[in-house]
Design a protein around this motif. Structure first.
Motif, PDB file in Angstrom:
ATOM      1  N   GLY A  15     -18.138 -43.676  19.266  1.00  0.00           N
ATOM      2  CA  GLY A  15     -18.552 -42.369  18.732  1.00  0.00           C
ATOM      3  C   GLY A  15     -17.282 -41.585  18.379  1.00  0.00           C
ATOM      4  O   GLY A  15     -16.195 -42.153  18.239  1.00  0.00           O
ATOM      5  N   ALA A  17     -15.492 -39.542  20.204  1.00  0.00           N
ATOM      6  CA  ALA A  17     -14.452 -39.597  21.237  1.00  0.00           C
ATOM      7  C   ALA A  17     -13.728 -40.937  21.169  1.00  0.00           C
ATOM      8  O   ALA A  17     -12.493 -40.984  21.174  1.00  0.00           O
ATOM      9  N   ASP A  44     -18.981 -51.554  21.453  1.00  0.00           N
ATOM     10  CA  ASP A  44     -20.090 -50.623  21.189  1.00  0.00           C
ATOM     11  C   ASP A  44     -21.359 -51.455  21.006  1.00  0.00           C
ATOM     12  O   ASP A  44     -21.311 -52.576  20.511  1.00  0.00           O
ATOM     13  N   GLN A  46     -23.578 -50.839  18.918  1.00  0.00           N
ATOM     14  CA  GLN A  46     -23.857 -50.888  17.473  1.00  0.00           C
ATOM     15  C   GLN A  46     -22.632 -51.430  16.733  1.00  0.00           C
ATOM     16  O   GLN A  46     -21.517 -51.251  17.206  1.00  0.00           O
ATOM     17  N   ALA A 114     -16.275 -43.770  26.826  1.00  0.00           N
ATOM     18  CA  ALA A 114     -16.676 -42.735  25.854  1.00  0.00           C
ATOM     19  C   ALA A 114     -18.084 -43.081  25.357  1.00  0.00           C
ATOM     20  O   ALA A 114     -18.324 -43.193  24.158  1.00  0.00           O
ATOM     21  N   ALA A 115     -18.984 -43.264  26.334  1.00  0.00           N
ATOM     22  CA  ALA A 115     -20.337 -43.746  25.999  1.00  0.00           C
ATOM     23  C   ALA A 115     -21.283 -42.624  25.582  1.00  0.00           C
ATOM     24  O   ALA A 115     -22.467 -42.872  25.303  1.00  0.00           O
ATOM     25  N   GLY A 116     -20.783 -41.382  25.540  1.00  0.00           N
ATOM     26  CA  GLY A 116     -21.516 -40.293  24.898  1.00  0.00           C
ATOM     27  C   GLY A 116     -22.818 -39.861  25.533  1.00  0.00           C
ATOM     28  O   GLY A 116     -22.991 -39.894  26.755  1.00  0.00           O
ATOM     29  N   ILE A 119     -30.102 -38.103  22.687  1.00  0.00           N
ATOM     30  CA  ILE A 119     -30.778 -36.882  22.247  1.00  0.00           C
ATOM     31  C   ILE A 119     -32.053 -36.698  23.072  1.00  0.00           C
ATOM     32  O   ILE A 119     -32.820 -37.642  23.261  1.00  0.00           O
ATOM     33  N   ILE A 173     -27.390 -26.075  16.887  1.00  0.00           N
ATOM     34  CA  ILE A 173     -26.747 -26.370  15.599  1.00  0.00           C
ATOM     35  C   ILE A 173     -27.526 -27.428  14.811  1.00  0.00           C
ATOM     36  O   ILE A 173     -27.671 -27.329  13.591  1.00  0.00           O
ATOM     37  N   SER A 174     -28.079 -28.407  15.523  1.00  0.00           N
ATOM     38  CA  SER A 174     -28.824 -29.464  14.839  1.00  0.00           C
ATOM     39  C   SER A 174     -30.091 -28.900  14.181  1.00  0.00           C
ATOM     40  O   SER A 174     -30.399 -29.220  13.025  1.00  0.00           O
ATOM     41  N   ALA A 325     -14.848 -33.275  21.816  1.00  0.00           N
ATOM     42  CA  ALA A 325     -14.580 -34.715  22.048  1.00  0.00           C
ATOM     43  C   ALA A 325     -13.331 -35.150  21.269  1.00  0.00           C
ATOM     44  O   ALA A 325     -12.497 -35.901  21.775  1.00  0.00           O
TER      45      ALA A 325
END
Ligand SMILES: Cc1cc2nc3c(=O)[nH]c(=O)nc-3n(C[C@H](O)[C@H](O)[C@H](O)COP(=O)(O)OP(=O)(O)OC[C@H]3O[C@@H](n4cnc5c(N)ncnc54)[C@H](O)[C@@H]3O)c2cc1C
Length: 397
Positions: A15, A17, A44, A46, A114-116, A119, A173-174, A325
Protein backbone atom coordinates in the motif's frame (compact mmCIF):
# COMPACT_ATOMS: atom_id res chain seq x y z
CA UNK A 1 38.19 -4.01 6.20
CA UNK A 2 35.41 -6.31 7.42
CA UNK A 3 33.10 -7.52 4.60
CA UNK A 4 29.52 -6.34 5.15
CA UNK A 5 26.99 -9.18 5.24
CA UNK A 6 23.98 -9.30 2.95
CA UNK A 7 20.79 -8.00 4.55
CA UNK A 8 17.34 -9.27 3.60
CA UNK A 9 14.65 -6.67 4.10
CA UNK A 10 11.08 -7.89 3.70
CA UNK A 11 8.16 -5.50 3.38
CA UNK A 12 4.68 -6.84 4.06
CA UNK A 13 2.10 -4.79 2.15
CA UNK A 14 2.46 -2.72 -1.00
CA UNK A 15 0.00 0.00 0.00
CA UNK A 16 1.12 3.62 0.40
CA UNK A 17 3.25 2.87 3.46
CA UNK A 18 4.96 -0.18 1.93
CA UNK A 19 5.90 1.25 -1.48
CA UNK A 20 7.16 4.52 -0.04
CA UNK A 21 9.21 2.68 2.61
CA UNK A 22 10.72 0.57 -0.16
CA UNK A 23 11.63 3.66 -2.14
CA UNK A 24 13.40 5.35 0.78
CA UNK A 25 15.25 2.22 1.88
CA UNK A 26 16.62 1.82 -1.63
CA UNK A 27 17.69 5.44 -1.59
CA UNK A 28 19.25 5.51 1.88
CA UNK A 29 20.38 2.01 2.92
CA UNK A 30 21.45 0.58 -0.43
CA UNK A 31 24.28 3.11 -1.03
CA UNK A 32 25.53 2.65 2.56
CA UNK A 33 25.74 -1.14 2.21
CA UNK A 34 27.17 -1.18 -1.29
CA UNK A 35 26.24 -3.12 -4.40
CA UNK A 36 24.63 -6.52 -3.97
CA UNK A 37 24.36 -6.31 -0.18
CA UNK A 38 20.68 -5.51 0.17
CA UNK A 39 17.96 -7.95 -0.82
CA UNK A 40 14.59 -6.21 -0.93
CA UNK A 41 11.45 -8.35 -0.99
CA UNK A 42 7.92 -6.97 -1.21
CA UNK A 43 5.13 -9.37 -0.32
CA UNK A 44 1.47 -8.57 -0.93
CA UNK A 45 -1.66 -10.66 -1.34
CA UNK A 46 -2.40 -8.71 -4.54
CA UNK A 47 -0.10 -8.40 -7.57
CA UNK A 48 -0.63 -4.64 -7.65
CA UNK A 49 -0.60 -1.47 -5.60
CA UNK A 50 -4.20 -0.36 -5.13
CA UNK A 51 -4.62 3.43 -5.17
CA UNK A 52 -7.11 3.07 -2.34
CA UNK A 53 -7.82 6.78 -1.94
CA UNK A 54 -9.23 6.80 -5.49
CA UNK A 55 -11.73 4.02 -4.90
CA UNK A 56 -14.60 6.34 -5.72
CA UNK A 57 -13.29 6.65 -9.31
CA UNK A 58 -14.21 3.14 -10.54
CA UNK A 59 -17.60 3.60 -8.83
CA UNK A 60 -18.15 6.48 -11.23
CA UNK A 61 -16.17 6.00 -14.43
CA UNK A 62 -14.47 2.61 -14.70
CA UNK A 63 -11.06 4.26 -14.15
CA UNK A 64 -8.01 2.09 -13.60
CA UNK A 65 -6.66 2.60 -10.08
CA UNK A 66 -4.18 -0.26 -9.79
CA UNK A 67 -0.45 -0.16 -10.52
CA UNK A 68 1.28 -3.54 -11.03
CA UNK A 69 4.28 -3.88 -8.69
CA UNK A 70 6.43 -4.90 -11.67
CA UNK A 71 5.94 -1.49 -13.26
CA UNK A 72 6.47 0.40 -9.97
CA UNK A 73 9.75 -1.37 -9.23
CA UNK A 74 11.02 -2.76 -12.53
CA UNK A 75 14.41 -3.77 -11.08
CA UNK A 76 16.20 -4.52 -7.83
CA UNK A 77 13.07 -5.56 -5.90
CA UNK A 78 11.75 -9.11 -5.59
CA UNK A 79 8.00 -9.45 -5.45
CA UNK A 80 6.09 -12.32 -3.87
CA UNK A 81 2.34 -12.60 -4.18
CA UNK A 82 1.24 -14.19 -0.94
CA UNK A 83 -0.87 -13.72 2.15
CA UNK A 84 1.24 -13.43 5.29
CA UNK A 85 -0.29 -15.49 8.08
CA UNK A 86 2.09 -15.09 11.00
CA UNK A 87 5.52 -13.84 12.01
CA UNK A 88 7.89 -16.14 13.91
CA UNK A 89 9.95 -13.38 15.48
CA UNK A 90 12.39 -15.63 17.40
CA UNK A 91 13.48 -17.35 14.15
CA UNK A 92 13.23 -14.12 12.13
CA UNK A 93 10.98 -15.66 9.52
CA UNK A 94 7.41 -15.31 8.37
CA UNK A 95 4.84 -17.80 7.21
CA UNK A 96 2.73 -17.02 4.16
CA UNK A 97 0.31 -18.74 1.83
CA UNK A 98 1.39 -18.55 -1.78
CA UNK A 99 -0.92 -18.17 -4.77
CA UNK A 100 -1.60 -21.92 -4.93
CA UNK A 101 -2.54 -22.01 -1.24
CA UNK A 102 0.76 -23.66 -0.18
CA UNK A 103 2.37 -22.52 3.08
CA UNK A 104 5.86 -21.08 2.68
CA UNK A 105 8.50 -19.62 4.99
CA UNK A 106 10.59 -16.56 4.31
CA UNK A 107 13.63 -15.47 6.36
CA UNK A 108 14.36 -11.82 7.05
CA UNK A 109 16.89 -9.63 8.82
CA UNK A 110 14.65 -6.56 8.72
CA UNK A 111 10.89 -6.77 8.48
CA UNK A 112 8.51 -3.89 7.77
CA UNK A 113 4.91 -4.58 8.57
CA UNK A 114 2.68 -2.30 6.48
CA UNK A 115 -0.43 -4.46 6.15
CA UNK A 116 -2.76 -1.47 6.43
CA UNK A 117 -6.46 -1.43 7.11
CA UNK A 118 -9.78 -2.73 5.88
CA UNK A 119 -12.87 -0.67 5.09
CA UNK A 120 -15.62 -0.87 7.69
CA UNK A 121 -18.75 -2.66 6.45
CA UNK A 122 -22.35 -2.31 7.64
CA UNK A 123 -24.15 -5.43 8.92
CA UNK A 124 -25.60 -7.64 6.19
CA UNK A 125 -29.19 -6.74 7.15
CA UNK A 126 -28.54 -3.00 6.74
CA UNK A 127 -28.86 -3.21 2.95
CA UNK A 128 -27.16 -0.81 0.57
CA UNK A 129 -23.68 -1.42 -0.76
CA UNK A 130 -20.38 -0.52 0.86
CA UNK A 131 -17.54 0.98 -1.19
CA UNK A 132 -14.91 -1.49 0.01
CA UNK A 133 -12.92 -2.48 -3.06
CA UNK A 134 -12.77 -2.78 -6.82
CA UNK A 135 -15.63 -5.29 -7.08
CA UNK A 136 -18.05 -3.20 -5.02
CA UNK A 137 -17.04 -0.06 -6.95
CA UNK A 138 -17.91 -1.81 -10.24
CA UNK A 139 -21.21 -2.97 -8.73
CA UNK A 140 -22.09 0.58 -7.66
CA UNK A 141 -21.32 1.86 -11.15
CA UNK A 142 -23.62 -0.76 -12.73
CA UNK A 143 -26.42 -0.01 -10.26
CA UNK A 144 -26.60 3.74 -10.78
CA UNK A 145 -26.46 3.33 -14.57
CA UNK A 146 -29.25 0.76 -14.36
CA UNK A 147 -31.29 3.08 -12.12
CA UNK A 148 -31.05 5.95 -14.60
CA UNK A 149 -32.18 3.62 -17.40
CA UNK A 150 -35.16 2.62 -15.22
CA UNK A 151 -35.91 6.32 -14.63
CA UNK A 152 -36.15 6.87 -18.40
CA UNK A 153 -38.93 4.28 -18.66
CA UNK A 154 -40.68 5.19 -15.41
CA UNK A 155 -44.14 6.75 -15.77
CA UNK A 156 -44.65 7.59 -12.08
CA UNK A 157 -42.98 10.88 -11.16
CA UNK A 158 -42.27 9.78 -7.57
CA UNK A 159 -40.70 6.52 -8.70
CA UNK A 160 -38.61 8.29 -11.33
CA UNK A 161 -37.34 10.63 -8.63
CA UNK A 162 -36.40 7.65 -6.48
CA UNK A 163 -34.35 6.05 -9.29
CA UNK A 164 -32.52 9.35 -9.62
CA UNK A 165 -31.71 9.61 -5.91
CA UNK A 166 -28.54 8.33 -4.25
CA UNK A 167 -27.58 8.45 -0.57
CA UNK A 168 -23.97 8.26 0.56
CA UNK A 169 -23.82 7.28 4.23
CA UNK A 170 -20.65 8.46 5.96
CA UNK A 171 -19.25 11.95 5.42
CA UNK A 172 -15.54 11.40 5.91
CA UNK A 173 -13.18 12.24 3.07
CA UNK A 174 -14.23 9.13 1.14
CA UNK A 175 -17.94 10.03 1.41
CA UNK A 176 -17.29 13.64 0.41
CA UNK A 177 -15.18 12.78 -2.64
CA UNK A 178 -17.53 9.98 -3.73
CA UNK A 179 -20.58 12.27 -3.51
CA UNK A 180 -18.96 15.08 -5.49
CA UNK A 181 -17.82 12.78 -8.31
CA UNK A 182 -21.05 10.81 -8.38
CA UNK A 183 -23.42 13.75 -8.59
CA UNK A 184 -21.45 15.16 -11.49
CA UNK A 185 -21.45 11.83 -13.36
CA UNK A 186 -25.13 11.15 -12.64
CA UNK A 187 -26.18 14.56 -13.92
CA UNK A 188 -24.11 14.15 -17.06
CA UNK A 189 -25.53 10.69 -17.75
CA UNK A 190 -29.11 11.84 -16.94
CA UNK A 191 -28.73 14.60 -19.52
CA UNK A 192 -27.41 12.14 -22.10
CA UNK A 193 -30.45 9.92 -21.48
CA UNK A 194 -32.87 12.81 -21.95
CA UNK A 195 -33.70 13.11 -18.23
CA UNK A 196 -33.72 16.42 -16.37
CA UNK A 197 -30.31 16.51 -14.62
CA UNK A 198 -31.64 18.81 -11.91
CA UNK A 199 -33.83 15.92 -10.76
CA UNK A 200 -30.73 14.01 -9.62
CA UNK A 201 -30.56 14.11 -5.83
CA UNK A 202 -27.48 13.14 -3.88
CA UNK A 203 -27.73 13.06 -0.09
CA UNK A 204 -24.56 12.93 1.94
CA UNK A 205 -25.39 11.69 5.43
CA UNK A 206 -23.20 13.09 8.16
CA UNK A 207 -23.52 11.72 11.71
CA UNK A 208 -21.70 14.82 13.05
CA UNK A 209 -23.09 18.35 13.17
CA UNK A 210 -20.64 19.67 10.55
CA UNK A 211 -18.26 18.47 7.86
CA UNK A 212 -14.49 18.21 8.31
CA UNK A 213 -14.15 17.74 12.06
CA UNK A 214 -10.35 17.64 11.65
CA UNK A 215 -10.27 21.35 10.67
CA UNK A 216 -11.98 24.63 11.63
CA UNK A 217 -15.77 25.02 11.39
CA UNK A 218 -15.54 27.78 8.77
CA UNK A 219 -13.56 25.49 6.45
CA UNK A 220 -16.15 22.74 6.96
CA UNK A 221 -18.84 25.27 5.99
CA UNK A 222 -16.92 26.30 2.89
CA UNK A 223 -16.60 22.68 1.89
CA UNK A 224 -20.34 22.24 2.32
CA UNK A 225 -21.04 25.30 0.15
CA UNK A 226 -18.82 23.89 -2.60
CA UNK A 227 -20.59 20.52 -2.40
CA UNK A 228 -23.97 22.22 -2.49
CA UNK A 229 -22.90 24.13 -5.59
CA UNK A 230 -22.19 20.79 -7.27
CA UNK A 231 -25.59 19.38 -6.29
CA UNK A 232 -24.83 17.49 -3.05
CA UNK A 233 -27.27 17.93 -0.15
CA UNK A 234 -25.56 17.33 3.19
CA UNK A 235 -27.80 16.09 6.01
CA UNK A 236 -26.10 16.63 9.37
CA UNK A 237 -26.63 14.85 12.67
CA UNK A 238 -28.29 11.87 11.06
CA UNK A 239 -27.11 8.33 10.46
CA UNK A 240 -28.38 5.83 7.96
CA UNK A 241 -29.82 2.86 9.84
CA UNK A 242 -30.84 0.50 7.04
CA UNK A 243 -32.02 0.46 3.44
CA UNK A 244 -34.75 -1.90 2.31
CA UNK A 245 -36.30 -1.87 -1.17
CA UNK A 246 -35.51 1.79 -1.70
CA UNK A 247 -36.58 2.99 1.75
CA UNK A 248 -33.62 4.34 3.70
CA UNK A 249 -34.38 4.68 7.40
CA UNK A 250 -32.47 7.45 9.18
CA UNK A 251 -31.62 7.70 12.88
CA UNK A 252 -34.30 10.42 13.42
CA UNK A 253 -37.02 8.17 11.97
CA UNK A 254 -37.23 9.91 8.58
CA UNK A 255 -37.35 7.65 5.52
CA UNK A 256 -35.60 8.73 2.34
CA UNK A 257 -36.69 7.23 -0.97
CA UNK A 258 -33.47 6.20 -2.73
CA UNK A 259 -32.47 4.18 -5.75
CA UNK A 260 -29.07 3.45 -4.24
CA UNK A 261 -27.49 3.67 -0.80
CA UNK A 262 -23.68 3.63 -0.62
CA UNK A 263 -21.85 3.20 2.67
CA UNK A 264 -18.48 4.90 3.21
CA UNK A 265 -17.85 4.13 6.86
CA UNK A 266 -14.10 4.60 7.37
CA UNK A 267 -11.27 2.24 8.20
CA UNK A 268 -10.44 -0.49 10.70
CA UNK A 269 -6.97 -1.95 11.38
CA UNK A 270 -6.35 -5.09 9.32
CA UNK A 271 -7.89 -7.99 11.32
CA UNK A 272 -5.04 -10.22 10.08
CA UNK A 273 -2.79 -8.40 12.55
CA UNK A 274 -4.42 -10.39 15.32
CA UNK A 275 -2.76 -13.59 14.12
CA UNK A 276 0.68 -12.14 13.46
CA UNK A 277 2.07 -12.67 16.94
CA UNK A 278 2.96 -9.04 17.62
CA UNK A 279 1.87 -6.71 20.49
CA UNK A 280 -1.36 -4.84 19.65
CA UNK A 281 -3.37 -2.01 21.18
CA UNK A 282 -6.94 -2.74 22.32
CA UNK A 283 -8.08 -1.29 18.99
CA UNK A 284 -5.91 -3.80 17.08
CA UNK A 285 -3.01 -1.66 15.91
CA UNK A 286 0.64 -2.72 16.29
CA UNK A 287 2.46 -1.10 19.22
CA UNK A 288 5.64 0.66 18.13
CA UNK A 289 8.06 3.16 19.68
CA UNK A 290 8.85 6.63 18.34
CA UNK A 291 11.23 5.06 15.78
CA UNK A 292 8.55 2.65 14.48
CA UNK A 293 10.30 -0.34 16.10
CA UNK A 294 7.84 -3.01 17.22
CA UNK A 295 8.02 -3.70 20.95
CA UNK A 296 9.89 -6.90 21.87
CA UNK A 297 10.46 -7.84 18.22
CA UNK A 298 14.05 -7.20 17.10
CA UNK A 299 14.38 -6.21 13.45
CA UNK A 300 10.64 -5.56 13.01
CA UNK A 301 9.19 -2.13 12.22
CA UNK A 302 5.60 -1.14 11.52
CA UNK A 303 4.04 1.93 9.89
CA UNK A 304 0.87 3.07 8.13
CA UNK A 305 -2.71 2.26 9.08
CA UNK A 306 -1.68 -0.93 10.89
CA UNK A 307 0.55 0.78 13.48
CA UNK A 308 -0.33 3.05 16.39
CA UNK A 309 2.18 5.87 16.06
CA UNK A 310 2.40 8.55 18.73
CA UNK A 311 4.29 11.84 18.54
CA UNK A 312 6.61 11.72 21.59
CA UNK A 313 6.45 15.52 22.00
CA UNK A 314 2.76 16.34 21.46
CA UNK A 315 1.36 12.93 22.50
CA UNK A 316 -0.87 13.02 19.39
CA UNK A 317 -1.60 9.73 17.63
CA UNK A 318 -1.31 9.68 13.82
CA UNK A 319 -4.56 9.01 11.98
CA UNK A 320 -5.18 6.32 9.41
CA UNK A 321 -4.40 8.46 6.40
CA UNK A 322 -2.31 8.12 3.33
CA UNK A 323 -0.39 11.33 3.89
CA UNK A 324 0.69 10.23 7.37
CA UNK A 325 1.66 6.76 6.08
CA UNK A 326 3.80 8.36 3.36
CA UNK A 327 5.63 10.65 5.80
CA UNK A 328 6.23 7.74 8.19
CA UNK A 329 7.62 5.67 5.31
CA UNK A 330 10.03 8.42 4.40
CA UNK A 331 11.32 8.63 7.97
CA UNK A 332 11.41 4.84 8.37
CA UNK A 333 13.99 4.50 5.57
CA UNK A 334 16.27 6.83 7.52
CA UNK A 335 15.58 5.05 10.84
CA UNK A 336 16.48 1.65 9.38
CA UNK A 337 19.62 3.00 7.73
CA UNK A 338 20.65 4.56 11.06
CA UNK A 339 19.94 1.32 12.94
CA UNK A 340 21.94 -0.79 10.47
CA UNK A 341 24.88 1.65 10.37
CA UNK A 342 24.84 2.25 14.15
CA UNK A 343 23.89 5.95 14.05
CA UNK A 344 21.18 7.66 16.05
CA UNK A 345 17.80 7.44 14.35
CA UNK A 346 15.29 10.22 13.62
CA UNK A 347 12.20 10.29 15.79
CA UNK A 348 8.56 10.45 14.69
CA UNK A 349 6.92 13.87 14.30
CA UNK A 350 3.24 14.55 13.55
CA UNK A 351 2.32 15.62 10.04
CA UNK A 352 1.50 19.29 9.46
CA UNK A 353 -2.19 20.26 9.30
CA UNK A 354 -2.94 19.62 5.64
CA UNK A 355 -6.04 18.19 3.96
CA UNK A 356 -7.10 17.92 0.32
CA UNK A 357 -10.49 17.07 -1.16
CA UNK A 358 -11.34 16.17 -4.74
CA UNK A 359 -14.70 17.78 -5.53
CA UNK A 360 -15.44 16.37 -8.96
CA UNK A 361 -13.63 16.73 -12.28
CA UNK A 362 -11.01 19.50 -12.12
CA UNK A 363 -12.35 20.80 -8.80
CA UNK A 364 -10.79 20.48 -5.40
CA UNK A 365 -10.13 22.11 -2.09
CA UNK A 366 -6.96 22.26 -0.02
CA UNK A 367 -6.72 23.44 3.56
CA UNK A 368 -3.57 23.94 5.56
CA UNK A 369 -2.72 25.92 8.66
CA UNK A 370 0.56 27.82 8.58
CA UNK A 371 1.80 30.38 11.10
CA UNK A 372 -1.60 30.24 12.80
CA UNK A 373 -3.39 31.15 9.54
CA UNK A 374 -5.93 29.06 7.67
CA UNK A 375 -4.96 28.81 4.01
CA UNK A 376 -7.63 27.51 1.64
CA UNK A 377 -7.17 26.85 -2.07
CA UNK A 378 -10.19 25.93 -4.19
CA UNK A 379 -11.16 25.40 -7.82
CA UNK A 380 -8.78 24.14 -10.49
CA UNK A 381 -5.65 24.93 -8.45
CA UNK A 382 -7.13 23.02 -5.50
CA UNK A 383 -7.70 20.09 -7.84
CA UNK A 384 -4.13 20.27 -9.20
CA UNK A 385 -2.72 20.05 -5.68
CA UNK A 386 -5.13 17.20 -4.95
CA UNK A 387 -4.01 15.29 -8.02
CA UNK A 388 -0.37 15.89 -7.15
CA UNK A 389 -0.86 14.35 -3.69
CA UNK A 390 -2.62 11.31 -5.19
CA UNK A 391 0.20 10.74 -7.69
CA UNK A 392 3.02 11.44 -5.24
CA UNK A 393 1.66 8.90 -2.73
CA UNK A 394 1.59 6.17 -5.41
CA UNK A 395 5.08 7.05 -6.77
CA UNK A 396 3.60 8.25 -10.05
CA UNK A 397 5.64 11.00 -11.69
C1 LIG B 1 -12.08 5.31 -0.09
C2 LIG B 1 -10.93 5.85 0.73
C3 LIG B 1 -10.54 7.17 0.59
C4 LIG B 1 -9.46 7.66 1.31
N1 LIG B 1 -9.08 8.96 1.12
C5 LIG B 1 -7.98 9.42 1.74
C6 LIG B 1 -7.51 10.73 1.47
O1 LIG B 1 -8.11 11.45 0.70
N2 LIG B 1 -6.39 11.15 2.08
C7 LIG B 1 -5.68 10.35 2.94
O2 LIG B 1 -4.65 10.79 3.45
N3 LIG B 1 -6.11 9.11 3.22
C8 LIG B 1 -7.24 8.62 2.65
N4 LIG B 1 -7.66 7.35 2.90
C9 LIG B 1 -6.90 6.52 3.84
C10 LIG B 1 -5.73 5.82 3.12
O3 LIG B 1 -6.20 5.06 2.04
C11 LIG B 1 -5.00 4.91 4.08
O4 LIG B 1 -4.59 5.64 5.20
C12 LIG B 1 -3.77 4.31 3.39
O5 LIG B 1 -4.21 3.41 2.38
C13 LIG B 1 -2.85 3.60 4.37
O6 LIG B 1 -1.80 3.01 3.66
P1 LIG B 1 -1.18 1.63 4.17
O7 LIG B 1 -0.06 1.33 3.22
O8 LIG B 1 -0.89 1.71 5.62
O9 LIG B 1 -2.32 0.54 4.03
P2 LIG B 1 -3.13 0.00 2.78
O10 LIG B 1 -3.26 1.02 1.73
O11 LIG B 1 -4.35 -0.61 3.38
O12 LIG B 1 -2.18 -1.15 2.19
C14 LIG B 1 -1.99 -2.38 2.83
C15 LIG B 1 -1.42 -3.38 1.85
O13 LIG B 1 -1.14 -4.58 2.55
C16 LIG B 1 -1.60 -5.70 1.82
N5 LIG B 1 -1.90 -6.74 2.81
C17 LIG B 1 -2.80 -6.68 3.80
N6 LIG B 1 -2.77 -7.80 4.55
C18 LIG B 1 -1.81 -8.58 4.02
C19 LIG B 1 -1.30 -9.87 4.35
N7 LIG B 1 -1.74 -10.55 5.39
N8 LIG B 1 -0.32 -10.38 3.55
C20 LIG B 1 0.14 -9.69 2.48
N9 LIG B 1 -0.30 -8.48 2.15
C21 LIG B 1 -1.26 -7.92 2.91
C22 LIG B 1 -2.83 -5.17 1.08
O14 LIG B 1 -3.11 -5.97 -0.07
C23 LIG B 1 -2.38 -3.76 0.73
O15 LIG B 1 -1.71 -3.71 -0.51
C24 LIG B 1 -8.76 6.82 2.20
C25 LIG B 1 -9.16 5.50 2.35
C26 LIG B 1 -10.23 5.01 1.62
C27 LIG B 1 -10.62 3.57 1.78
Amino acid sequence: MKEKKEITCVIIGGGYAGINALKTIRKTLQPELGAGKLRLILIDKQPYHLRKVLLFKPAVNDDNIVVPFGSLFPDGVEFIQGMVMTIEKRDKRLLYQDESGQEQHLKYDILILAAGSVIRQPDADQGGIALTGLASAAHIRELWHENLRKAVKETSRAERQRWMTVAVAGAGISGIESSAELVYALRKEASALGLDPSEVILYLLNAQDRLFQEGPAKVGMKLERLLKGSGVTVLHGRKAIREREGDLLLSDGEILKVGLCIWTLGLLPNPMLRSMGLPLTAHGRVIVDANYRVKEAPGIYSIGDCAQIVDPVSGLTDGMTCKEATAQADRLGKVITADVMGHSAPVHKSYIDFFCFGLGPERGMVWTRQWGLDIVITGKLGWKVRKMTWDYASLIK
